[in-house]
Design a protein around this motif. Structure first.
Motif, short mmCIF file in Angstrom:
data_model
loop_
_atom_site.label_atom_id
_atom_site.label_comp_id
_atom_site.label_asym_id
_atom_site.label_seq_id
_atom_site.Cartn_x
_atom_site.Cartn_y
_atom_site.Cartn_z
N ASP A 37 42.64 40.11 45.26
CA ASP A 37 41.62 39.89 44.54
C ASP A 37 40.33 39.38 45.12
OD1 ASP A 37 42.93 40.29 42.38
OD2 ASP A 37 43.33 38.50 41.51
N GLU A 38 40.40 39.02 46.34
CA GLU A 38 39.43 38.50 47.11
C GLU A 38 38.47 39.84 47.68
OE1 GLU A 38 37.25 35.76 47.74
OE2 GLU A 38 38.84 35.09 46.17
N GLU A 39 39.27 40.91 48.17
CA GLU A 39 38.76 42.25 48.47
C GLU A 39 38.13 42.74 47.29
OE1 GLU A 39 37.84 43.50 51.47
OE2 GLU A 39 38.61 41.68 52.16
N VAL A 40 38.60 42.67 46.08
CA VAL A 40 38.06 43.41 44.74
C VAL A 40 36.71 42.55 44.78
CG1 VAL A 40 38.46 43.77 42.56
CG2 VAL A 40 40.34 44.20 44.01
N ASN A 41 36.71 41.32 44.56
CA ASN A 41 35.74 40.39 44.42
C ASN A 41 34.35 40.71 45.45
OD1 ASN A 41 37.02 38.91 42.40
ND2 ASN A 41 37.49 37.54 43.66
N LYS A 42 34.78 40.97 46.53
CA LYS A 42 33.77 41.38 47.43
C LYS A 42 33.28 42.66 47.17
CE LYS A 42 35.39 38.71 51.51
NZ LYS A 42 36.20 38.98 52.70
N LEU A 118 42.79 39.46 31.46
CA LEU A 118 43.31 39.52 32.87
C LEU A 118 44.58 39.22 33.17
CD1 LEU A 118 40.66 37.16 34.64
CD2 LEU A 118 40.76 39.82 34.79
N PRO A 119 45.49 40.30 33.80
CA PRO A 119 46.79 40.12 34.10
C PRO A 119 47.29 38.79 34.83
CG PRO A 119 46.07 42.16 34.86
CD PRO A 119 45.01 41.24 34.45
N ASP A 120 48.24 38.54 34.64
CA ASP A 120 48.60 37.00 35.47
C ASP A 120 48.69 37.11 36.86
OD1 ASP A 120 49.22 35.73 33.17
OD2 ASP A 120 51.29 36.20 32.87
N ASN A 121 49.01 38.34 37.39
CA ASN A 121 48.93 38.52 38.96
C ASN A 121 47.44 38.56 39.38
OD1 ASN A 121 48.67 41.00 37.66
ND2 ASN A 121 49.60 42.23 39.20
N HIS A 122 46.69 38.62 38.51
CA HIS A 122 45.13 38.84 38.91
C HIS A 122 44.18 37.45 38.80
CE1 HIS A 122 45.09 42.82 40.71
NE2 HIS A 122 45.78 43.02 39.45
N SER A 123 44.93 36.40 39.11
CA SER A 123 44.37 34.92 38.78
C SER A 123 42.89 34.87 39.29
CB SER A 123 45.32 34.12 38.96
OG SER A 123 45.71 33.88 40.03
N THR A 124 42.69 35.26 40.45
CA THR A 124 41.73 34.79 41.34
C THR A 124 40.56 35.96 41.12
OG1 THR A 124 42.70 35.75 43.40
CG2 THR A 124 42.86 33.39 43.04
N LEU A 125 40.85 37.08 40.46
CA LEU A 125 39.74 37.99 40.32
C LEU A 125 38.73 37.53 39.44
CD1 LEU A 125 38.96 41.15 40.33
CD2 LEU A 125 40.29 41.35 38.20
N VAL A 126 37.44 37.79 39.84
CA VAL A 126 36.32 37.50 39.30
C VAL A 126 35.69 38.58 38.59
CG1 VAL A 126 34.10 36.42 39.49
CG2 VAL A 126 35.93 35.59 41.02
N ALA A 151 30.76 29.98 37.39
CA ALA A 151 31.22 28.69 37.49
C ALA A 151 32.46 28.57 36.45
CB ALA A 151 30.36 27.76 37.35
N GLN A 152 32.24 29.19 35.43
CA GLN A 152 33.02 29.26 34.20
C GLN A 152 33.28 30.70 33.76
OE1 GLN A 152 33.32 26.04 31.10
NE2 GLN A 152 31.35 26.01 31.91
N ASP A 153 34.52 31.13 33.36
CA ASP A 153 34.77 32.56 32.69
C ASP A 153 35.69 32.47 31.60
OD1 ASP A 153 35.03 35.25 32.44
OD2 ASP A 153 35.21 35.55 34.42
N THR A 154 35.17 32.97 30.49
CA THR A 154 36.04 32.94 29.20
C THR A 154 36.99 33.96 29.32
OG1 THR A 154 34.89 35.08 28.36
CG2 THR A 154 34.32 32.99 27.26
N LEU A 155 37.43 34.68 30.45
CA LEU A 155 38.50 35.36 30.82
C LEU A 155 39.62 34.39 31.53
CD1 LEU A 155 37.29 38.82 32.09
CD2 LEU A 155 38.26 38.40 29.93
N ARG A 156 39.10 33.31 31.98
CA ARG A 156 40.00 32.38 32.68
C ARG A 156 40.13 31.27 31.57
NH1 ARG A 156 37.57 33.11 37.85
NH2 ARG A 156 38.96 34.52 38.72
N GLY A 157 39.95 31.38 30.12
CA GLY A 157 40.25 30.29 29.36
C GLY A 157 39.15 29.36 29.06
N ASP A 158 38.07 29.54 29.89
CA ASP A 158 36.96 28.53 29.67
C ASP A 158 36.24 28.74 28.16
OD1 ASP A 158 37.22 27.12 32.20
OD2 ASP A 158 36.21 28.91 33.10
N SER A 159 35.50 28.01 27.54
CA SER A 159 34.68 28.38 26.34
C SER A 159 33.64 29.15 26.51
CB SER A 159 34.45 27.03 25.53
OG SER A 159 33.79 26.36 26.53
#
Length: 180
Positions: A37-42, A118-126, A151-159
C-alpha cells in the motif's frame, strides 16, 4: 425548459460517476502492480502532484482568482472555488493551528470514494491520496510549499474525510541571470 435542465443534471451526474469508477479502476490496477500500500500511496501522490502542476493553469484561467494575500485566503479559495469547480463539493475549512499555518479541509462526502469499500488486506491504502498530491502540486506552482495528508477517512470508518494542510514556506522564484 425543465427537460434541458434535467438533462444537464443527469449528464453531470453521469460524468461524476464515470470519473469515480475510472479512478477506482486506476487504484485497483495500482494495487495489482505494486507490492504494498505504501508504494500505491506514493504513486497516487505522484500522479496527483503531476495533475496539480497542470491543473493550476486551468484553474487560474477559469476562476479569475487573483493572488491570495495569505494562507487563510488560500484555504478559502481551495475549499469554495477549486473543490467546487473540479469535484462538485465544498469542504469546510476548520481546525486552524494557533500560528495560522495549518488547517483541515473537512469533506462530508468524498466524491472519489463513492461506491468504494477497502478490502481488509489494504488497511494502509490512502485511497484518495491523489487529492493530496494535486493540492501540493498546484500550490507549488504558485510558490507555496505545503505538506498535505489525510487525517481521517470515511473509508476507514471515520465520520468525515479530513485533509490536513500545513504551510511550509513561500518558494522564491529564481530567475536565471539576465532574465530579471
Amino acid at each position: 425548459m425543465s427537460r434541458q435542465s434535467n438533462r444537464t443534471t443527469d449528464s453531470k451526474k453521469m460524468n461524476s460517476e464515470l470519473f469515480t469508477l475510472t479512478y477506482g479502476a486506476l487504484v485497483t490496477q495500482l494495487c495489482k502492480d505494486y507490492e504494498n500500500d505504501e508504494e500505491v500511496n506514493k504513486q497516487l501522490d505522484k500522479m496527483g502532484y503531476n495533475i496539480g502542476v497542470r491543473l493550476i493553469e486551468d484553474f487560474l484561467a477559469r476562476s479569475s482568482v487573483g493572488r491570495c494575500q495569505d494562507f487563510r485566503e488560500t484555504a478559502d479559495v481551495i475549499a469554495k472555488v477549486a473543490f467546487k469547480m473540479y469535484l462538485g463539493v465544498t469542504p469546510s475549512v476548520t481546525n486552524w493551528s494557533p500560528a495560522g499555518d495549518e488547517f483541515s479541509l473537512i469533506l462530508e462526502n468524498n466524491p472519489l470514494a463513492d461506491f468504494v469499500e477497502l478490502p481488509d488486506n489494504h488497511s494502509t491504502l490512502v485511497y484518495s491520496n491523489l487529492l493530496c498530491g494535486a493540492l501540493r502540486g498546484a500550490l507549488e506552482m504558485v510558490q507555496m510549499a505545503v505538506d498535505v495528508k489525510f487525517a481521517q477517512d470515511t473509508l476507514r470508518g471515520d465520520s468525515v474525510t479530513e485533509i490536513r494542510m500545513k504551510f511550509i514556506k513561500r518558494i522564491e522564484e529564481n530567475l536565471p541571470a539576465g532574465d530579471e
